[in-house]
Design an enzyme around this catalytic site. Structure first.
Site, PDB file in Angstrom:
ATOM      1  N   GLY A 182       0.891  -1.137  -0.073  1.00 29.82           N
ATOM      2  CA  GLY A 182       0.104  -0.183   0.135  1.00 29.82           C
ATOM      3  C   GLY A 182       0.949   1.307  -0.120  1.00 29.82           C
ATOM      4  N   CYS A 183       0.375   2.470  -0.369  1.00 31.93           N
ATOM      5  CA  CYS A 183       0.942   3.596  -0.376  1.00 31.93           C
ATOM      6  C   CYS A 183       1.424   4.167   0.919  1.00 31.93           C
ATOM      7  CB  CYS A 183       0.145   4.917  -1.051  1.00 31.93           C
ATOM      8  SG  CYS A 183      -1.512   4.718  -0.473  1.00 31.93           S
TER       9      CYS A 183
END
Lengths: 346, 346, 346, 346
Positions: free
Chosen positions: A148-149
């Site tokens: 994920g970011c």
């Protein structure tokens, strides 16, 4: 030349994959799918692509997709990914999954934060695709769970400290701000221009954001035992970028100088992590469009706390750029292929 | 491998040249100058470049620059360019000048809009570098005057109409909006974030903008006789992009369909001009970071007027991208080399 | 103390009415309706209102609304307005309608641009509420059709020229840019932050925008005969504001000086129209949040064309501020009551 | 009617004072000074004011200013304020100082963070003007030191916790983001639109920001003993607003419910502090242009930490609005006079 499919091509991460792969010399994009826009050309959905990539968007029929591609990027919402990944795996494809479905190694944890996991068998085979931490295992992997970011920015920011035991693992606070593209391209009032512009807000405060268990899983592995963090995401009025400011209590006295040296050593040779010299601080503006993670560690000499600031482009190192980096490693290409582009400023 | 110098590297067009040339396989950037920041590394001025381009900025000593480079991009303010270009020319270099100094073929016109021209001798040798209009003359040229940003969007937008005599050349109104990077990187109150943000305004109204004679020179050449236009620039709260909406009275009845066909024919084979299909309209968002000019011609059936809308990225097709395109043509490289990158969205 | 209802309160113009009326000394807001959010407090929809206006949103039941209010603002989409206005009129209420339903005096024109008109009887009674042009008729009016945002900026910009016969009425081109709030608060991809930000585009080009007949109706009345215009709206990446740049051919020679004098005379005593001194140009940034229309007329001495630039806040003078101005006139209050607030900058 | 002077009127806080005081029924602005723009009308510097406030800007001659005003707002950089405040004090004026010069009660601390204090005599008389904490002392005060923007958001956010001993005072981390107007209106590259837009960054990390001692002074007073905090400011791409997210370790177990009740009690009756209901979070967008501080306290149940999020408009509650609030209290007006305006959205 490898044939590549992008499943879920009409979202922002799908588009960013197309943009990056367009300059990749060893890859041809041969198949794009989109439930919403099947039957349209991708360049009608994203006019930036006109006369460069005019492929027709298809419905997501896994077997047909698999016929056209050696490597498949799944840029789907969670759950939708694990509904099709098993077919791709069975047919011997290499899958880089940008959803959350294969990131949490324990299906019970997945169940607690999302819903029941549909595909625990493949979950065991999946490799968490943060190359700087787990490059060796990504080599030759068939299923890579692209991070994920927020987790990318936070794990890269804290890895050296936890690995070297510099900080108390129970003292971690991560305070992050993200651009709006992180919310995706679906039509909702909260993402309207006038709702977001000229505003800054926190959301998911108090451990409610679903990236929390992903961050904790990886930080725990680095620390060597279970830890919990306080993680607060914020929304900033900009398209792209995540900046994370992280706080922790050191286990012994440290100096900024020593921290910078530690980080420079830890990330030596990494093509996409830039440890800034003492006195410099990252900005999302300096990584926009590039596959970089800029990091500055330092000590607040008045309180003794360790502070780390890291910046990425959420759509590049936080999603599609890292996915291509993972594909390069998994498929045996030079790791930076297609990712040589500099960040764009202003 | 060609050695390239960028004179005036610490401005936005200088940085954009570095970004583009970084991916150019036949070119090495060997020299960067900056009066303000000489002695610093370019990556200290623009941290996007860190660990990718860390060249030291030098003072502008023309002979030393010429020793290091075969091709020289001059990204200087007007007047400053024509103070150094003669030296570069004398030393046999190829010069792509991004200033206004060699764009106006008549030194008297230059004098009327700027100041007395210092170098009329080289002015005669300069080629106005709009490849779609003057590709043949750019081949092998030693001094290319890279067009202004507004002129690029307007000339490309109107060329087919004037060349084919479709419109009354005295009826042209060009209404343009530009992002703020067009104002450069110098510190002035008018360009502060809080002054520009959330505002839209016209400036230089009534024929006061210095791009006016440049546009008129080229449109007159296309039309075959002297014409004057009404040109109104506006400032929009965004980093990059120019959108021009142009109005003219047709000399005979036309339809949108015919105009689109005319434009498609006129720009057939052009790698960077995209004539949009009927019903589509350009946006600066669709060319951001790419070397494109998107154009949509149409007819207002209620009033009979012809309207053309064109969009470019002012720093790419409006400056540094076009400069690299000109270098490619002048030096005999494939025209699209280094310019394959897609526009970035969002 | 007048009781006021706002029908359609959960949109941006509804909220702006609440904001303005909150400081109006002669008015109490007693009823708010919203189909989407009935049952919620308005301050839950718009947290700016917390602890200042916490009224419950109701379903739109016209008779109940009429029981609670003397004056009713209808801030509804077109068609929805003319479904309820007849009831309000029958019950003797004063209606300020912010939709398009009562702006076009000819129901056939309405039918051509929208759909069949449901309420031609009241249409005859409606007054087009542009106070600077039609103040006398607004006094005591029972149904005021509040002008559209683009029309307000364009009609005020051109009125003196047409009234005094200074320009050829067939030569008018109006080129406008609007902030995103003009698109309303409904969830659609086109209005998402990432779609709009850092982009500038034209839309409805070629006479497709529904404000065209409204502008033409009023300009024709001013000119004394039927005219048609070319009108091009653009979308700018900002919340609020409309800037219109208008072009026309003068019927005889004029100077900027004379135009400024003409405008100063025409708008003498107007509280909300500011004719700028020669040399100054409007910006939407200078009217943000205020009920002003700033206008600069001038002559392009090179081509002889007349150019007028006007700026308003589309939500204030272009919608809710003008609506309150109309209410003040219709109900016999001082015209500026509640509208004394200055524009907000930055 | 009180006569008011604004010293340093050509900056953003000066303009905001004019905007707010314009709607204040008991005050007339009679004198404006500006070193840079003396001799110009304020409406030429800020065209929002045209035809509403066209006063001439004067040079700062303290005695002449004092002749024209009963109350003087000093909106000057630090040091410049303490050069003129002694004269105003000697002449019996009431001074609301928006600079940092009278905020730190210990001149040695001022010396350590700024430079040697020039006016320790008046420093002793100054009252730190945070009405919610020190209302009684502000009444009748002759010299009010208006708090900094970050301190306002952080002190209001933490006061109930420290006053009631809920948290460990040594555990405080305050992470804030500010809009660009906080950097003022001076021309510098760092504040240019293209440098700020689409970027988010930390600055002054590690206790370097000069608001740190101010925050610590006030929090220490609330806690009853000396404490130190970790404070990290960030710059967000927007005009206005500060959001502070604060973290602390509770001294005993608490719940979100109890915290909300504690805050509601602590701030009961406060006109400008809005404690949000459980489940709601502040955004700078909801206080833009208004004199509010929105606060949400909560517990991260996974880690046990207390988190408080607060939002203000840095130019209103963080500067000019609070200054007017202080004037109202000091001069015996109702505290909300001139401050009734709602926040503006969007």
């Amino acid at each position: 030349m490898l044939n590549v499919a992008i499943v879920g091509a009409s979202g922002y991460t799908g588009l960013e994959l197309i943009r990056i792969l367009h300059c990749h010399p060893e890859v041809a994009v041969t198949c794009l799918t989109s439930e919403q826009s099947a039957g349209k050309r991708i360049s009608d959905v994203f006019p930036t692509l006109r006369e460069r990539c005019d492929l027709m968007l298809e419905n997501l029929e896994p077997i047909r997709v698999a016929e056209k591609a050696d490597v498949i990027f799944t840029a789907l919402p969670h759950k939708a990914a694990m509904e099709v990944v098993p077919t791709f795996m069975k047919l011997g494809k290499t899958v880089i999954d940008l959803s959350a479905d294969y990131r949490l190694s324990d299906p019970k944890v997945y169940g607690a934060w999302y819903e029941e996991h549909l595909n625990p068998a493949n979950l065991k085979k999946a490799v968490y695709g943060l190359p700087e931490i787990r490059r060796a295992r990504i080599k030759g992997a068939r299923l890579v769970a692209n991070p994920g970011c927020y987790p990318t920015s936070i794990i890269l920011g804290l890895a050296p400290l936890l690995k070297k035991g510099v900080i108390d693992p129970h003292s971690i606070i991560a305070d992050s701000a993200s651009g709006v593209s992180g919310a995706g391209r679906s039509a909702k009032v909260d993402s309207l221009y006038c709702e977001v512009n000229e505003g800054f807000k926190a959301y998911g405060v108090g451990g409610a954001h679903r990236h929390t268990p992903e961050i904790e899983q990886e930080l725990s592995l680095l620390a060597g035992f279970e830890l919990k963090i306080t993680f607060t995401p914020h929304l900033a009025p900009m398209d792209r970028g995540i900046l994370s400011t992280m706080y922790a209590t050191p286990t012994k006295e440290v100096t900024t100088e020593k921290l910078v040296a530690l980080y420079k050593g830890f990330y030596a040779g990494e093509p996409f992590v830039r440890v800034l010299p003492q006195g410099s601080l990252p900005s999302t503006a300096f990584v926009r469009g590039g596959n970089f993670c800029d990091i500055a560690p330092l000590v607040d000499s008045r309180t003794g706390r360790v502070i780390v600031v890291s910046a990425i482009d959420n759509l590049v190192k936080g999603a599609s750029g890292q996915a291509v980096q993972n594909m390069n490693i998994a498929c045996g290409f030079p790791e930076t292929l297609g990712l040589e582009g500099l960040a764009i400023f202003p």
